[in-house]
Design a protein around this motif. Structure first.
Motif, PDB file in Angstrom:
ATOM      1  N   ARG A  76       0.820  -1.188   0.000  1.00  0.00           N
ATOM      2  CA  ARG A  76       0.000   0.000   0.000  1.00  0.00           C
ATOM      3  C   ARG A  76       0.872   1.264   0.000  1.00  0.00           C
ATOM      4  O   ARG A  76       0.475   2.313  -0.486  1.00  0.00           O
ATOM      5  N   ARG A  80       2.472   4.703  -3.826  1.00  0.00           N
ATOM      6  CA  ARG A  80       1.687   5.835  -3.362  1.00  0.00           C
ATOM      7  C   ARG A  80       2.524   6.818  -2.547  1.00  0.00           C
ATOM      8  O   ARG A  80       2.395   8.018  -2.678  1.00  0.00           O
ATOM      9  N   GLU A  81       3.351   6.266  -1.653  1.00  0.00           N
ATOM     10  CA  GLU A  81       4.151   7.164  -0.826  1.00  0.00           C
ATOM     11  C   GLU A  81       5.614   7.178  -1.258  1.00  0.00           C
ATOM     12  O   GLU A  81       6.280   8.195  -1.216  1.00  0.00           O
ATOM     13  N   SER A  83       8.337   5.541  -4.285  1.00  0.00           N
ATOM     14  CA  SER A  83       8.374   4.831  -5.562  1.00  0.00           C
ATOM     15  C   SER A  83       9.817   4.695  -6.030  1.00  0.00           C
ATOM     16  O   SER A  83      10.687   5.450  -5.605  1.00  0.00           O
ATOM     17  N   THR A 106      -1.139   1.243 -11.854  1.00  0.00           N
ATOM     18  CA  THR A 106      -1.373   1.468 -10.430  1.00  0.00           C
ATOM     19  C   THR A 106      -2.125   2.767 -10.186  1.00  0.00           C
ATOM     20  O   THR A 106      -2.363   3.128  -9.034  1.00  0.00           O
ATOM     21  N   SER A 153       0.993   6.676  -9.111  1.00  0.00           N
ATOM     22  CA  SER A 153       0.178   6.798  -7.899  1.00  0.00           C
ATOM     23  C   SER A 153       0.561   8.032  -7.101  1.00  0.00           C
ATOM     24  O   SER A 153       0.298   8.103  -5.909  1.00  0.00           O
ATOM     25  N   PRO A 155       3.547   9.457  -5.864  1.00  0.00           N
ATOM     26  CA  PRO A 155       4.306   9.214  -4.638  1.00  0.00           C
ATOM     27  C   PRO A 155       4.828  10.506  -4.021  1.00  0.00           C
ATOM     28  O   PRO A 155       4.954  11.526  -4.708  1.00  0.00           O
TER      29      PRO A 155
END
Lengths: 590, 290
Positions: A76, A80-81, A83, A106, A153, A155
């Motif tokens: 998760r 997103r946070e 990469s 993604t 996503s 990041p």
């Protein structure tokens, strides 16, 4: 953070202790040679360490501990946070999926429009690209696609592991500029991992110098360039050949990077440091703050700081050696006239022209550079000259012998040519027979050489290797040592010209400097001529006095190195020169 | 808003995991089986408790007893002794086949792969042709028609198995041929023969050697099949395939008579396969950089 590999022989440390923090909107560089542990650091940060390698300590992302989190929770966070962008764009993408699909895989919105929009952000304006497969795109394009996918996503932090190493210089500049622009636009944190100080200087605000698993210095790019405060950083900086001017002899850090465990309990640089003292052997040296935001792990820094400075200045201000001899003073040793080479592709397809009428000349004792990007035909040209390829059209004259087609030569002519022209290959890991010892390789070369009195020990001494290396197999040698053996093998025939195909591009900077110095010394000693093929303008500045710039199978410019690099007349050469990374903040903008 | 902080460390406590392949238990067992087979093949007559051909019609078809550990066959011959002595034809022949096919395959494979062009075309077409022949069928016909013995069968199988080796070695040679070290040898002006013998061949040898083990396994089964059909070894010889065929009618009376040689064939064939796999995995990495 600490990284260890568990092997049957016991644990091996890869990264000893690394403290690093990245704020939002900041660009941080990790610079190190191979074996410094920089890539595994990147993998550890995103929790992608290979089996058997284990990190301990702590990694906080947005204030949350991520080290040791179960795979499900990590998934998760990744993308997103935090990469990751990897080195080789050719293997990073799935060859069976259209790139557009991979970009939005993604992302929240998986539509074609989204893919096109994301690709536009990384500078791919053509919407048709989203529908292509990876093999239809160039390396630079692929790296852009990979970047778009890494950003899909949104990041907070992007870790880029050698993102431009596999690319040509002009593409490298575009990708670096793109990274800088996107990082700024998104306010994203960026960790750039590279072996190239020049790349780090051009884009990073803060640089960590990593060596054998330890951080030796932390400084801003401009500070590090102006005044390195650790003997290793200084050595690294000085062994980097300058693109702006020719240096007499490159400063060299002897030896190669040790395993972290071999230097545990002391400063890791001790075995190669000119300033090593007993104090350096007392425990791991801590990073000490030596200025605002500057850290150095040298315990003797206060004592040796003036010396470091002086050494740096001495090299910086060294008077460039005399203007190199003008080319063509001796008789032409090799003349290639209007060389053409076409490669047949698969049946039914067009032929590919690798060389489109190239003429070059190398005089006796002259060092000639051949510069070009991948696909320019520079390697094909070299192979035609030494007879590993037969040109489709055109002539090659070697010391008066027509050598366009080696298969038509009489055997004594062929032998004569072999004793005039020899070659050194790029990849030191495959240019020596793995099952033969160094001594056997050299003895074999000597057996066909002109001088029966030379021994393999003489050859080893000539390339700066100890005699007992004759008993070793190539596996037991480092990259630089193998390249020395390859040079020694070529020298066994006492050639007058060495064709060197990217002989230092696979080596670390400090080793590269050693090999370049070796080439210079051999030339002074034996009067060798070189045809030096490279993509690195800084290297060509150091080794050659005349240069040919090859672009798409044609020579677009040629002349004395200093003139071509300082005042390029062809737009392509100008672009090439402008692509060499500079610290100047405007460099990325232009 | 965001930030990565990596700080501090303590010694890692992870379960040790090996990167390098260790010798696994199946490989050790396979080695033991092969060693035992080899000892039997070399010293069979001295190890066997009885003369394998000694008939004792009064004690025929006996079950296992202290005197005859595996019982006796229909002619009263000791099954254990026959199985031990039978190792010779079972292992010697396949060893010759594997070795012979490897030699031929290496020679033509390196030649075709390195030279390319005409030599490659000729060799490859011949290989394709022989490859297309059903090896066992040809062997049955030729040995049957010529009425030749064991060594004719062995010789024939060498020729029939060699194409497999040739193909593999040719492919491996093609991969080595464009390596810089081979090109460097060409640039030194070394002769083709020397480059093939000293540079290319030693580097494809591991693959060829591993393949020889697989040939060996095939050859055991093929030779046993031939003797089972009554071809190759003469009647009455202590040979695993022959014993299997002779005893198949006695399967219900003395199962040991057929089971002993049958199990021996399976064990040796499987062991050789395992060893071949292990060798190819390990030798292929040897000497390779990184």
């Amino acid at each position: 953070m600490r990284i260890e590999a568990r092997l049957p022989e016991g644990a091996r440390t890869i990264v000893r202790a690394l403290d690093l923090d990245v704020a939002a909107g900041e660009t941080v560089g990790i610079v190190g040679e191979s074996g410094s542990g920089k890539s595994l650091t990147a993998k550890a940060l995103v929790g992608l360490l290979p089996p058997g390698v284990h990190a301990s300590g702590s990694v906080h992302v947005n204030g949350r501990e991520t080290l040791g989190l179960p795979e499900r929770s990590l998934r998760r966070i990744r993308g997103r946070e935090i990469s990751l962008l990897l080195q080789d764009p050719f293997t990073m993408l799935n060859p069976l999926l259209r790139v557009g699909v991979q970009v939005v895989e993604t992302a929240a919105e998986r539509t074609r429009e989204e893919a096109v929009r994301r690709l536009a952000e990384v500078g791919i304006r053509d919407p048709a690209v989203a529908g292509r497969y990876p093999f239809q795109l160039s390396g630079g394009m692929l790296q852009r696609v990979a970047l778009a996918a890494a950003l899909a996503s949104d990041p907070d932090i992007l870790i880029a592991d050698e993102p431009t190493t596999a690319l040509d210089v002009t593409t490298q500049r575009e990708i670096l500029a793109l990274l800088a622009r996107i990082q700024e636009a998104r306010g994203m944190g960026l960790v750039l991992i590279t072996h190239d100080l020049r790349v780090a200087f051009s884009i990073c605000r803060r640089i960590y110098v990593l060596y054998a698993g330890s951080v030796l210095e932390v400084a801003s790019g401009s500070e590090l360039e102006a005044e390195p405060l650790h003997p290793y950083s200084l050595g690294l900086l000085l062994s980097e050949p300058s693109v702006e001017r020719k240096l007499g002899e490159l400063a060299v850090v002897e030896g190669s990077v040790p395993f972290p465990d071999a230097v545990s309990g002391c400063c890791p640089f001790v075995p190669r440091c000119a300033w090593a003292a007993p104090a350096c052997m007392e425990g791991d040296p801590p990073l000490r703050e030596v200025g605002s935001g500057r850290f150095s792990a040298c315990v003797r820094l206060d004592d040796i700081r003036p010396e470091l400075e002086e050494r740096h200045r001495a090299v910086e201000e060294a008077v460039p050696p005399d203007e190199p001899r003008a080319g063509g003073e001796g008789a032409a040793l090799v003349t290639a006239t209007d060389l053409r080479k076409r490669f047949a592709r698969r049946r039914g397809q067009d032929e590919v022209a690798a060389l489109k009428g190239v003429s070059i000349e190398v005089g006796a004792g002259e060092s000639v550079g051949l510069v070009g990007e991948s696909g320019s035909g520079k390697t094909t040209l070299a192979r035609c000259i030494v007879g590993l390829e037969t040109p489709t059209d055109g002539r090659v004259l070697i010391d008066g012998i027509e050598a366009s087609d080696y298969s038509r030569l009489r055997s004594e002519q062929r032998r004569a040519i072999r004793r005039r022209v020899q070659m050194v290959f790029q990849d030191p890991y495959s240019s020596l027979n793995p099952v033969m010892t160094v001594g056997a390789t050299l003895r074999e070369a000597l057996s066909v050489g002109p001088d029966s009195r030379t021994t393999e020990a003489d050859l080893l001494a000539r390339v700066g290797l100890p005699t007992h290396y004759a008993a070793r197999k190539p596996v037991a040698l480092s990259g630089g040592e193998r390249q020395r053996v390859a040079v020694a093998r070529a020298l066994a025939l006492q050639p007058r010209l060495l064709v060197c195909d990217e002989p230092v591009s696979a080596l670390d900077v400090s080793v590269q400097a050693q090999i370049l110095n070796l080439f210079a010394a051999l030339r002074a000693e034996l009067g060798l001529a070189y045809l030096f093929i490279t993509h690195d303008l800084a290297v060509v500045r150091q080794v050659a006095e005349r240069v040919y710039v090859l672009y798409d199978g044609e020579v677009v410019e040629s002349g004395p190195v200093n003139r071509v690099l300082d005042a390029p007349s062809h737009p392509y050469t100008a672009r090439l020169v402008a692509s060499v990374p500079r610290t100047d903040p405007d460099w990325l903008e232009a | 808003m965001s930030g990565v902080v990596a700080a501090g460390y303590e010694p890692a406590q992870a379960p040790a995991r090996s990167r390098r392949r260790r010798v696994s238990i199946p490989v050790i067992l396979a080695a033991i089986v092969l060693l035992a087979g080899l000892v039997c093949a070399l010293f069979g007559p001295w190890i066997a408790p009885h003369d394998p051909n000694e008939q004792d019609l009064f004690a025929s078809l006996a079950g296992p007893s202290r005197n005859h550990l595996l019982g006796t066959d229909d002619l009263g011959r000791d099954i254990l002794s026959r199985t031990i002595v039978g190792a010779r034809t079972a292992i010697l022949g396949p060893a010759l086949i594997a070795f012979g096919a490897m030699l031929i395959g290496n020679f033509f494979g390196v030649l075709a792969g390195y030279r390319g062009g005409g030599s490659d075309t000729v060799i490859s077409r011949i290989v394709d042709f022989v490859y297309a022949l059903p090896a066992l069928l040809i062997a049955i016909v030729v040995v049957g028609v010529l009425g030749g013995g064991y060594f004719l069968a062995v010789g024939l199988l060498v020729v029939l198995f060699a194409p497999v080796d040739t193909r593999i070695v040719r492919a491996a040679t093609l991969e080595q041929r464009n390596r810089p070290y081979v090109e460097a040898a060409r640039l030194l002006g070394l002769s083709d023969r020397r480059i093939m013998a000293r540079h290319v061949w030693p580097n494809v040898l591991p693959i060829a050697l591993a393949n020889a083990f697989l040939t060996f396994a095939f050859a055991i089964v093929s030779l046993a099949s031939l003797s089972f059909l009554g071809l190759g070894v003469g009647p009455g010889t202590a040979d695993w395939g022959r014993m299997l065929s002779d005893s198949r009618n006695l399967l219900l009376d003395v199962p040991e008579a057929a089971l002993a040689p049958g199990i021996a064939i399976v064990l040796v064939a499987v062991s050789v396969n395992i060893m071949g796999d292990w060798l190819s995995e390990n030798l292929a990495d040897r000497g390779r950089a990184r």
